[in-house]
Design a protein around this motif. Structure first.
Motif, PDB file in Angstrom:
ATOM      1  N   SER A  32      17.394 -48.048  15.747  1.00 58.45           N
ATOM      2  CA  SER A  32      16.005 -47.732  16.081  1.00 58.45           C
ATOM      3  C   SER A  32      15.754 -47.839  17.581  1.00 58.45           C
ATOM      4  O   SER A  32      15.175 -46.955  18.196  1.00 58.45           O
ATOM      5  N   HIS A  33      16.213 -48.950  18.181  1.00 63.25           N
ATOM      6  CA  HIS A  33      15.866 -49.245  19.571  1.00 63.25           C
ATOM      7  C   HIS A  33      16.921 -48.688  20.520  1.00 63.25           C
ATOM      8  O   HIS A  33      17.847 -49.378  20.953  1.00 63.25           O
ATOM      9  N   TYR A  34      16.768 -47.415  20.866  1.00 64.97           N
ATOM     10  CA  TYR A  34      17.715 -46.726  21.749  1.00 64.97           C
ATOM     11  C   TYR A  34      17.374 -46.863  23.226  1.00 64.97           C
ATOM     12  O   TYR A  34      18.228 -46.709  24.090  1.00 64.97           O
ATOM     13  N   ASP A  35      16.112 -47.104  23.526  1.00 65.56           N
ATOM     14  CA  ASP A  35      15.651 -47.063  24.914  1.00 65.56           C
ATOM     15  C   ASP A  35      16.039 -48.338  25.644  1.00 65.56           C
ATOM     16  O   ASP A  35      15.223 -49.204  25.954  1.00 65.56           O
ATOM     17  N   THR A  36      17.361 -48.478  25.907  1.00 67.77           N
ATOM     18  CA  THR A  36      17.902 -49.689  26.513  1.00 67.77           C
ATOM     19  C   THR A  36      18.876 -49.342  27.636  1.00 67.77           C
ATOM     20  O   THR A  36      19.255 -48.185  27.833  1.00 67.77           O
ATOM     21  N   GLU A  37      19.315 -50.381  28.325  1.00 72.27           N
ATOM     22  CA  GLU A  37      20.293 -50.203  29.395  1.00 72.27           C
ATOM     23  C   GLU A  37      21.607 -49.657  28.863  1.00 72.27           C
ATOM     24  O   GLU A  37      22.323 -48.933  29.559  1.00 72.27           O
ATOM     25  N   LEU A  38      21.942 -49.988  27.604  1.00 72.10           N
ATOM     26  CA  LEU A  38      23.199 -49.527  27.016  1.00 72.10           C
ATOM     27  C   LEU A  38      23.293 -48.007  26.984  1.00 72.10           C
ATOM     28  O   LEU A  38      24.376 -47.430  27.092  1.00 72.10           O
ATOM     29  N   THR A  39      22.167 -47.341  26.803  1.00 68.97           N
ATOM     30  CA  THR A  39      22.162 -45.879  26.761  1.00 68.97           C
ATOM     31  C   THR A  39      21.616 -45.275  28.059  1.00 68.97           C
ATOM     32  O   THR A  39      21.344 -44.077  28.121  1.00 68.97           O
ATOM     33  N   GLY A  40      21.458 -46.115  29.071  1.00 72.02           N
ATOM     34  CA  GLY A  40      20.937 -45.616  30.339  1.00 72.02           C
ATOM     35  C   GLY A  40      19.489 -45.168  30.233  1.00 72.02           C
ATOM     36  O   GLY A  40      19.029 -44.365  31.042  1.00 72.02           O
ATOM     37  N   TYR A  41      18.771 -45.687  29.241  1.00 73.46           N
ATOM     38  CA  TYR A  41      17.369 -45.328  29.002  1.00 73.46           C
ATOM     39  C   TYR A  41      17.193 -43.820  28.836  1.00 73.46           C
ATOM     40  O   TYR A  41      16.166 -43.246  29.206  1.00 73.46           O
TER      41      TYR A  41
END
Length: 291
Positions: A32-41
């Motif tokens: 669900s929570h994709y908007d993170t540093e892991l995906t470069g936002y």
């Protein structure tokens, strides 16, 4: 409603479980929570985790051993390592259910096996949306070629008396956007080292496909939330958002109490979709079977 239709609705997924007494194993990924540093936002948040949380207790109640990988745990490495471990534990005659609720993305075909030049891919929590030379070159996407190799491995392990279901509540088309509570899983921005290449899938009418089989492989049913030229929209139910495919599978499973064949299962799901009325407009489920 006729009794025949009622029994079809009730049946769904216990079909091989009671008849053959197989082990029942489920492997589910929900992000669900994709908007993170892991995906470069680069990716918008969706509600894949909610799909898994909806399905997991229903499957457990029916005797499935469930492995769930959610949100920040759903890295490429963890998914692949956990899936390898899961596959190694499968045995002849097992009923296996794989489920992926996440973003999807068209991915530049590298081996020339795609007529349109694009593979389909699933997007783990640590995969970037765009090619970045020397930083990210697509190594953490899960390409359909890889998934097909893994599902073939499962089918060989479970043998002819086993059965595999693969549900993909993602899409590799559409646009990642939010508007009027509408959330779409996937992107029209294809992953490619060539920035000039544009993903423009032709309109499709076909929604049923035949998959290769052999005497050494168990049957398989792929359920995909939409065609290549469509978007996969989430639906709102009682204030919560789910993937439409996941929600309808869950509602069908709740009515399950009989042992049915794969074709009866497919009929049950379609009937359930009509009853719930929870399916986005201009979106067609794609079904691939080995029978």
């Amino acid at each position: 409603m006729s009794l025949q239709k009622l029994f079809i609705i009730i049946g769904f997924i216990t079909f091989p479980i009671i008849v053959h007494g197989q082990n029942k194993r489920a492997f589910m990924v929900g992000i669900s929570h994709y908007d993170t540093e892991l995906t470069g936002y680069e990716w918008n948040d969706i509600h894949g985790k909610e799909d898994v949380l909806l399905l997991s207790p229903i499957l457990k109640k029916q005797g499935f051993i469930v492995t769930s990988i959610l949100d920040e745990k759903a890295t490429h490495r963890n998914i692949m390592q956990s899936l390898d471990k899961f596959i190694s534990s499968t045995k002849k005659g097992d009923v296996v259910y794989l489920h992926f609720s996440c973003h999807g993305q068209p991915f530049e075909d590298k081996n020339g096996d795609e007529a349109d030049g694009w593979d389909e891919s699933l997007v783990p929590i640590d995969a970037y949306k765009k090619f970045k030379k020397g930083r990210y070159e697509g190594e953490k996407h899960i390409i359909d070629d890889q998934l097909n190799a893994l599902t073939d491995k499962i089918r060989k392990k479970i043998g002819k008396k086993g059965l595999l279901y693969v549900a993909i509540d993602a899409c590799h088309a559409g646009t990642s956007s939010r508007g009027s509570d509408e959330i779409v899983r996937g992107t029209m921005t294809a992953f490619s080292s060539d920035k000039t290449k544009i993903y423009n899938p032709p309109a499709q009418k076909k929604t049923n496909y035949k998959i290769k089989t052999s005497d050494q492989m168990g049957d398989v049913v792929f359920l995909e939330a939409c065609r290549a030229d469509q978007v996969n929209k989430e639906i709102k139910v009682d204030g919560k958002l789910y993937g439409a495919l996941s929600y309808n599978i869950a509602k069908t499973l709740q009515r399950c109490s009989l042992s049915f064949t794969p074709q009866q299962f497919i009929n049950s799901l379609k009937e359930s979709m009509k009853i719930t009325g929870r399916w986005p407009n201009n979106q067609n489920m794609v079904i691939e079977t080995s029978f």
